[in-house]
Design an enzyme around this catalytic site. Structure first.
Site, short mmCIF file in Angstrom:
data_model
loop_
_atom_site.label_atom_id
_atom_site.label_comp_id
_atom_site.label_asym_id
_atom_site.label_seq_id
_atom_site.Cartn_x
_atom_site.Cartn_y
_atom_site.Cartn_z
N SER A 1 0.86 -1.18 0.00
CA SER A 1 0.00 0.00 0.00
C SER A 1 0.89 1.23 0.00
CB SER A 1 -0.89 0.01 1.24
OG SER A 1 -0.08 0.33 2.36
N LYS A 2 0.26 2.40 -0.03
CA LYS A 2 1.00 3.66 -0.10
C LYS A 2 1.99 3.83 1.06
CE LYS A 2 -1.71 6.60 -3.06
NZ LYS A 2 -3.15 6.83 -2.86
N ARG A 3 1.69 3.17 2.18
CA ARG A 3 2.62 3.26 3.31
C ARG A 3 4.01 2.78 2.92
NH1 ARG A 3 1.99 -0.47 6.81
NH2 ARG A 3 0.40 -1.50 5.58
#
Ligand code: GLU
Length: 474
Positions: free
Chosen positions: A272-274
């Site tokens: 994910s964007k994390r």
């Protein structure tokens, strides 16, 4: 062997994630490996969650990666359903295929195929495999409450199974789920999978507004489009028994299901964007080469052979070597540092001309429009130093930026006091003054002799001069 026909079937409910691109890439590689066809199908039956431009974004990505499509929606259809102008994109079907709908089995957009799902739903009702149900949401809710009170697993009660609900009233169409079906598939990636029970009771095939659920639409379309391998994410495994039962009810041959594992971040959680960039557009912005990213994505979860260490593959090699039995059924990890390494390998292998044309947009947007003549002597040094194209303006800014602040503190360390740094710079200046030819050799000799005069390491001289002249260490 039947013609290999694979499809990528995105729902335009958001901007495609890089893991989704891997599914598209594997389907494309499989088709190209076997000389088959790669189909794009838009699964837009969920109109409420539709995001304008989502399909255009995928097609731009395909253009960037060089993934070509054999059959799919036409540009005019996309402009209509997706809102964006896609005329400039390179993708185009072979004009000689002569089909106005983007291929022989078009349209390839589900919202344009509603008549077909209705036809099949009617057929299933007429043959007794499905039935119409007019239970209201309130009735279904009451059923669920009562089932819970009786400590039963909540689900559809079966009320309309024998009621012969009329076509005229508002209704859904449900599949008549058999009691204890035995279902098995030979998954192209995971091998044999079998089910003893099915999780859903009489699942809905057609919603009340006349649009199909995914289950009906995917089966009808994969059949109609003669898909040989239905490649999709592993989150669809629990839905597969219903699909198998639908194929059986319709007397159709099933495709080979190929369920791909998810792509994870380094911490073992779903990417994910994390973790970093997750959309192809942000990788392009950051200066990754499409051929490097394509190679990298292909290698997440696929290897050419047992113990085969090869990492770098041209597109042609990937097509030649790709096979389903080398796709790993367990999750692959998106390792950003490996991508940096791979991008560096690709950058260094570019010709100088190619490298300069690829960095030009990055230099322009950083306000560093250098001419080809100015750039070319710098290219060999740049290629060795950057991992992404975006790093180049930063390395070249000293050429045009007179107002920089030198990183003086980087010059000073345990061995180089401010006094020593000053004497280094003064000595270099004095020694360089009479030099006419600024050759590598001449400069090197000067720096070495200064180091000797002042009894410091030559590295300290190089570093001080770089910081004085360029403002930074490299
Ligand atoms: N439309 C589905 C999705 O975007 C894909 C289903 C499939 O590939 O069968 O998740």
């Amino acid at each position: 062997m039947k013609e290999v026909r694979t499809r990528f079937a995105p729902s335009p409910t958001g901007y495609l994630h890089i893991g989704g691109f891997r599914s598209a890439l594997y389907a494309w590689l499989l088709a190209r490996h076997h000389g088959g066809k790669f189909v794009l199908r838009v699964e837009d039956t969920d109109q409420e969650r539709k995001v304008d431009g989502a399909i255009k974004y995928i097609l731009e990505g395909f253009d960037w990666f060089g993934i070509d499509i054999d059959e799919g929606p036409t540009k005019a259809q996309i402009a209509k359903i997706d809102g964006g102008d896609v005329r400039d994109l390179h993708w185009n079907y072979n004009p000689s295929n002569g089909h106005s709908n983007g291929g022989p089995f078009g349209p390839y957009i589900q919202s344009l195929r509603l008549y077909r799902y209705q036809e099949i739903a009617d057929q299933l009702v007429n043959t007794g495999y499905a039935f119409r149900c007019d239970c209201t949401p309130d009735m279904l809710e009451r059923d669920r409450e009562e089932q819970k009170a009786r400590k039963e697993v909540p689900g559809y009660s079966g009320r309309c199974r024998t009621r012969n609900v009329s076509k005229e009233c508002e209704h859904v169409v449900r599949f008549r789920m058999p009691d204890a079906p035995k279902i098995a598939i030979d998954d192209g990636i995971r091998g044999h999978i079998s089910w003893e029970t099915v999780p859903l009771r009489d699942p809905i095939l057609m919603k009340s507004g006349g649009s199909p659920t995914y289950h009906l639409a995917v089966v009808v379309d994969d059949h109609d489009m003669q898909i040989s391998h239905a490649m999709r994410g592993e989150e669809w495994i629990p839905s597969t028994p219903l699909h198998v039962l639908l194929y059986e009810a319709l007397g159709w041959e099933m495709p080979i299901f190929c369920h791909l594992p998810v792509v994870l971040g380094a911490d073992g959680k779903k990417l994910s964007k994390r973790h970093g960039s997750t959309s192809w557009g942000s990788f392009r912005e950051e200066g990754y080469l499409p051929e490097a990213l394509l190679n990298f994505i292909a290698r997440i979860g696929w290897s050419p052979g047992e113990g085969d260490e090869q990492e770098i593959f041209t597109r042609e090699e990937l097509v030649a070597k790709f096979s389903l039995d080398r796709v790993n059924p367990s999750s692959g990890v998106f390792d950003y540092s490996k991508l940096d390494w791979m991008n560096g390998v690709y950058l260094r292998s570019l010709s100088d001309e190619d490298f300069s044309s690829r960095i030009t947009p990055y230099l322009e947007s950083a306000g560093l429009p250098l001419s080809l003549e100015e750039l070319s002597p710098l290219i060999p040094a740049l290629k060795e130093r950057v991992k992404t194209l975006k790093e180049t303006p930063e390395l070249l800014s000293f050429l045009v930026d007179d107002g920089f602040t030198p990183e003086i503190d980087q010059m000073i360390n345990k061995k180089v006091s401010p006094e020593i740094a000053i004497s280094i710079l003064q000595a270099v200046r004095t020694e360089l003054a009479p030099i006419t030819g600024f050759s590598e050799e001449n400069l090197h000799d000067v720096f070495e002799s200064v180091a000797e005069q002042l009894s410091v390491k030559s590295g300290a001289v190089f570093l001080s001069v770089r910081i004085a002249v360029l403002g930074k260490k490299a």
